[in-house]
Scaffold this motif. Structure first.
Motif, short mmCIF file in Angstrom:
data_model
loop_
_atom_site.label_atom_id
_atom_site.label_comp_id
_atom_site.label_asym_id
_atom_site.label_seq_id
_atom_site.Cartn_x
_atom_site.Cartn_y
_atom_site.Cartn_z
N LEU A 41 0.83 -1.21 0.00
CA LEU A 41 0.00 0.00 0.00
C LEU A 41 0.87 1.26 0.00
O LEU A 41 2.01 1.24 0.46
N ASP A 42 0.26 2.33 -0.47
CA ASP A 42 0.92 3.64 -0.50
C ASP A 42 0.31 4.52 0.59
O ASP A 42 -0.87 4.43 0.83
N GLY A 43 1.09 5.34 1.20
CA GLY A 43 0.51 6.36 2.10
C GLY A 43 0.18 5.86 3.49
O GLY A 43 -0.04 6.66 4.39
N VAL A 44 0.09 4.56 3.68
CA VAL A 44 -0.16 4.01 5.01
C VAL A 44 1.08 3.21 5.40
O VAL A 44 1.45 2.27 4.71
N GLY A 45 1.71 3.60 6.50
CA GLY A 45 2.90 2.86 6.90
C GLY A 45 3.57 3.50 8.11
O GLY A 45 3.18 4.58 8.54
N ASP A 46 4.55 2.79 8.64
CA ASP A 46 5.31 3.28 9.80
C ASP A 46 6.50 4.10 9.33
O ASP A 46 6.92 4.00 8.18
N GLU A 47 7.04 4.87 10.26
CA GLU A 47 8.35 5.48 10.01
C GLU A 47 9.34 4.87 10.99
O GLU A 47 8.98 4.55 12.13
N MET A 48 10.55 4.70 10.55
CA MET A 48 11.59 4.17 11.43
C MET A 48 12.90 4.91 11.17
O MET A 48 13.15 5.33 10.04
N VAL A 49 13.66 5.07 12.23
CA VAL A 49 15.01 5.64 12.09
C VAL A 49 16.00 4.57 12.53
O VAL A 49 15.82 3.96 13.60
N ILE A 50 16.99 4.31 11.70
CA ILE A 50 18.03 3.34 12.04
C ILE A 50 19.36 4.12 12.08
O ILE A 50 19.65 4.90 11.16
N ARG A 51 20.12 3.90 13.14
CA ARG A 51 21.34 4.69 13.35
C ARG A 51 22.50 3.77 13.69
O ARG A 51 22.35 2.83 14.48
N LYS A 52 23.63 4.05 13.07
CA LYS A 52 24.86 3.30 13.39
C LYS A 52 25.48 3.91 14.65
O LYS A 52 25.57 5.14 14.74
N ILE A 53 25.87 3.10 15.61
CA ILE A 53 26.48 3.63 16.84
C ILE A 53 27.77 2.87 17.15
O ILE A 53 27.99 1.76 16.65
N GLU A 54 28.59 3.48 18.02
CA GLU A 54 29.89 2.86 18.32
C GLU A 54 29.76 1.57 19.11
O GLU A 54 30.49 0.61 18.90
N LYS A 55 28.80 1.57 20.05
CA LYS A 55 28.63 0.40 20.92
C LYS A 55 28.07 -0.78 20.12
O LYS A 55 27.12 -0.61 19.33
N LYS A 56 28.63 -1.95 20.33
CA LYS A 56 28.14 -3.12 19.59
C LYS A 56 26.75 -3.53 20.08
O LYS A 56 26.41 -3.31 21.24
N GLY A 57 25.97 -4.14 19.22
CA GLY A 57 24.65 -4.66 19.61
C GLY A 57 23.51 -3.92 18.94
O GLY A 57 23.71 -2.99 18.16
N ILE A 58 22.29 -4.37 19.25
CA ILE A 58 21.06 -3.79 18.70
C ILE A 58 20.28 -3.18 19.86
O ILE A 58 20.04 -3.86 20.87
N TYR A 59 19.90 -1.91 19.72
CA TYR A 59 19.18 -1.21 20.81
C TYR A 59 17.95 -0.52 20.24
O TYR A 59 18.05 0.21 19.25
#
Ligand code: HSE
Length: 307
Positions: free
Chosen positions: A26-44
């Motif tokens: 679909l168009d126009g309906v959806g989430d927004e997400m921000v993904i950022r690279k960080i120095e600390k290892k892992g997923i947060y």
């Protein structure tokens, strides 16, 4: 580039006769997400808006898919995920899939794209499985590839991109009640009569042919579900009335979007879609159930970078 903002689209799975294998974006309906690279290892997971979801990546759909990708790479940095939910969980338009694909698409972009779209879908399946307790990709694939997709097989994953007729529009009715995918799967029969299977695969084959040939009459004749709809439609208030109103207003056909409660309708042209939306709205306006209606062109691009 250390940060990316994404639009992660809603999707319609099953498309009546293609249970667990067919979907569109679909168009126009959806989430927004921000993904950022960080120095600390892992997923947060550092921020969630619009839904009450866990921050522990192992308990969060976006986190589980991100961890699946992270385990496949060897890097000395980590990633932060921010989730701005616009698609309500349990709405039937691929809320969990949008979260699952957003994290892996964003990480892949920040890593200079080591993985192809099929591989991203494989990581995202791990997140989707957390939500629906089964590995299905019929929301994930259209969110990542765009347009209509056919999941030929989950293991090994094989996704086929099906052409989208230019003038095809969708109307989505979202009654604001929650149906959990796992529960909507639990009510389905384990065995089906051969005669129903024959009807279903005839309709499914002709729908795929109709999409390839932009044959709107054949799309109309093919949008039938004799296997899943009879069980799940009971969970959706005024389902029959909505389908009837859409048909009378000129729809090509309607069905349950994914595991519901949303109902999708396909239409030829924007004007027809608007007319159908108006009639469906009239059905729900007299009820005490809150609802949203969206008219959307089929989104042939899928998930995209917005910043
Ligand atoms: N194919 C899945 C189901 C989609 O109908 O259970 C869930 O969104």
């Amino acid at each position: 580039m250390n940060e990316i903002r994404l639009f992660s689209p809603a999707t319609v799975a099953n498309v009546s006769c293609g249970f667990d294998v067919l979907g569109f974006c679909l168009d126009g309906v959806g989430d927004e997400m921000v993904i950022r690279k960080i120095e600390k290892k892992g997923i947060y997971i550092t921020h969630i808006e619009g839904a009450d979801l866990p921050y522990d990546p192992k308990s969060n759909v976006a986190g589980v898919s991100a961890l699946a990708l992270y385990e496949a790479i060897d890097v000395d940095f980590g990633f932060e995920i921010e989730i701005y939910k616009k698609i309500k969980p349990g709405s039937g338009i691929g809320s969990s899939a949008a979260s699952a694909v957003g994290s892996v698409f964003g990480m892949n972009a920040l890593l200079n794209k080591p993985f192809n779209t099929t591989q991203l879908t494989e990581f995202a399946i791990k997140g989707e499985a957390l939500a629906s307790q089964c590995e299905h990709a019929d929301n994930l694939a259209p969110a990542l590839f765009g347009g209509f997709t056919l999941v030929k097989s989950v293991s090994p994953l094989q996704v086929l991109e099906i052409p989208t007729p230019d003038n095809l529009f969708a109307v989505i009715l979202h009654p604001q009640i929650e149906i959990k995918t796992a529960e909507a799967r639990a009510i389905l029969p384990r065995d089906i009569p051969l005669s129903d299977a024959i009807t279903q695969w005839a309709n499914f084959g002709s729908l795929i042919h109709a999409l390839h040939t932009s044959d709107y009459d054949l799309i109309k004749a093919s949008l039938r579900d004799v296997i899943v709809e009879p069980y799940r439609s009971r969970l959706i208030p005024f389902y029959d009335e909505v389908i009837q109103a859409a048909a009378q207003a000129g729809a090509l056909g309607s069905g349950i979007s994914g595991s519901g409660p949303s109902v999708f309708t396909l239409c030829e042209g924007h004007a027809a879609a608007k007319a159908v939306a108006k009639q469906i709205e009239a059905v729900y306006r007299n009820s005490d159930i809150a609802f949203d209606i969206h008219v959307s062109k089929i989104n042939t691009q899928g998930i995209k970078v917005i910043g």
